[in-house]
Scaffold this active site. Structure first.
Site, short mmCIF file in Angstrom:
data_model
loop_
_atom_site.label_atom_id
_atom_site.label_comp_id
_atom_site.label_asym_id
_atom_site.label_seq_id
_atom_site.Cartn_x
_atom_site.Cartn_y
_atom_site.Cartn_z
N SER A 286 2.73 0.63 5.64
CA SER A 286 1.79 -0.28 4.78
C SER A 286 2.23 -1.07 3.63
O SER A 286 3.05 -0.43 3.12
CB SER A 286 0.66 0.82 4.47
N GLU A 287 1.53 -2.39 3.59
CA GLU A 287 2.24 -3.13 2.60
C GLU A 287 2.06 -2.54 1.20
O GLU A 287 2.82 -3.15 0.31
CB GLU A 287 1.24 -4.51 2.48
N ASN A 288 0.94 -1.49 0.86
CA ASN A 288 0.93 -1.08 -0.38
C ASN A 288 1.91 0.07 -0.59
O ASN A 288 2.10 0.80 -1.76
CB ASN A 288 -0.54 -0.52 -0.85
#
Length: 450
Positions: A286-288
């Site tokens: 996930s990008e976060n």
């Protein structure tokens, strides 16, 4: 120098109109809530705000936007902040939209003293307008400049009186790089402890980057709704449109192999979670800032306690990890992801993708999509084949602003599965259950090859 302040109001005592402020946070996680509230109370105006996004209309940076305290936003994602979207569409706010990975790296470089860097994200799109390009080993890259700001606001879990910070879970996101790039960095923490109380091996942001720190209070910590695997009875109750999306999700699951590292976009791609076999090891990225086994716990594992950017519940046990967004995009840019699945508004017969803006009507921002499609070898687009008014999304050429050029390898809709041919065209490789070739022909505007 004493870095400790009693509260947010005291910590921002010298912030005046016209300053630039970097803000940590991703979505609703790791947001410097107390500092934003202090800015609202102070009424500081003409702010240039640099952040991944702007939260919601009544939370986080959205509160500053609603009071017209921000004159310019440099950001990546609009998301569900309809006030922010409306301001952009009607030209009431100066906005610079930046691919998410590019934004993280521009901030990191600002803090590291690197004036500029090359990235493949945004090549061939409106992001490239006016920027220098260079070719390395046959691939084009854009020159992007570093970002710094007068102030940086970050939110951490724990901090000490020397400014050393520890973030919890995915609240790392943009906070570590933001902390590096402010001339004056102000940190709010849930727990402030004396210097020497924190384990040096656990510190994410060293105190050299932090000039002011205080213990925050009254955190709202709103969070997205969790998703879960649908059972047979729930599937029966789905609307016709949701049933179409479940057909796509079921077919998407066949694209994933045991042990794959997978990035799922928001929307239809998250429905893959309903169809991955129990016990199959899938590592979601996930990008976060999250890698975890998911979307379901394997045998013997407990339920998940983290949420990724696609609003999927996943566990970080058995080899999972959390990290900053700059590290997340290093994984993406370095082509370490096995499968990338995104939603789409249009895909051209050349494999071009448009999925982030409808001029004059809708702007969601590119988020991490431009970074993903610029570096991944396997990009799958999952979408309904036609718009709500019956127009095909499989087109000869995209009419909407591009996310990426010649980047899509496969498209999966409720009607069929298509590969993009090297010379252009949609190669129909599979007809979905219940669909017919005649339906597919009628719903395709690009070159269709059976």
């Amino acid at each position: 120098m004493n870095k400790v302040f009693n509260n947010a109001g005291e910590a921002i005592h010298d912030i005046h109109a016209g300053v630039s402020i970097l803000m940590g946070g991703f979505g609703l996680t790791g947001v410097p809530e107390n500092l934003i509230t202090a800015l609202v109370d102070r009424g500081t105006s003409e702010i240039t705000c640099i952040s991944n996004e702007a939260g919601l209309a009544n939370f986080g940076i959205g509160r500053l936007l609603s009071r017209k305290q921000i004159s310019k936003m440099i950001c990546s994602y609009i998301g569900e902040n309809h006030l922010f979207e409306d301001l952009i569409i009607h030209g009431h706010l100066a906005v610079e939209l930046v691919p998410q990975g590019t934004l993280a790296e521009r901030i990191r470089c600002g803090g590291a003293g690197i004036p500029a860097f090359y990235t493949p994200a945004g090549v061939g799109t409106e992001v490239a307008a006016g920027k220098e390009t260079c070719e390395f080993e046959g691939k084009k890259y854009l020159l992007e400049k570093a970002i710094t700001a007068d102030y940086a606001f970050v939110k951490a879990w724990k901090g000490d009186t020397e400014g050393n910070l520890i973030y919890k879970g995915t609240s790392q996101n943009f906070n570590p790089v933001v902390a590096m790039a402010g001339k004056i960095t102000i940190a709010e923490v849930e727990e402030l402890v004396p210097a020497g109380s924190l384990d040096p091996n656990q510190i994410h942001t060293p105190g050299i980057y932090v000039q002011r720190i205080f213990q925050g209070k009254d955190y709202e910590k709103p969070i997205e709704h969790l998703t879960h695997q649908l059972d047979a009875e729930e599937i029966k109750e789905l609307s016709p449109e949701d049933l179409k999306k479940e057909i796509i999700g079921k077919r998407l699951a066949q694209e994933i192999k045991d042990g794959d590292y997978v990035n799922l976009g928001i929307g239809i791609p998250t429905r893959v979670a309903n169809h991955i076999p129990k016990g199959m090891k899938v590592i979601l990225q996930s990008e976060n800032g999250l890698l975890g086994i998911g979307p379901f716990p394997l045998e013997g594992q407990e339920d998940a306690d983290y949420i990724n950017a696609s609003k999927q519940t996943i566990t970080v046990e058995s080899g999972g990890s959390v990290f900053g967004s700059e590290q997340s995009f290093a994984m993406i840019r370095g082509n370490h992801i096995d499968v990338t699945i995104l939603g789409g508004m249009e895909v051209s017969e050349q494999g071009d993708l448009a999925n982030w803006k409808v001029p004059g009507k809708m702007v969601k921002g590119m988020g991490g999509a431009m970074d993903l499609v610029a570096s991944a070898d396997k990009v799958i687009v999952a979408m309904l084949q036609t718009t709500s008014d019956g127009k095909s999304k499989l087109v000869s050429s995209c009419s909407l602003p591009l996310t990426g050029v010649r980047c899509v390898t496969r498209v999966i809709t409720e009607l069929g599965v298509y590969d993009i041919l090297p010379g252009g065209g949609f190669k129909l490789i599979e007809i979905q259950p219940g669909a017919t070739f005649e339906q597919i022909q009628a719903a395709t505007r690009g070159r269709l090859v059976k």
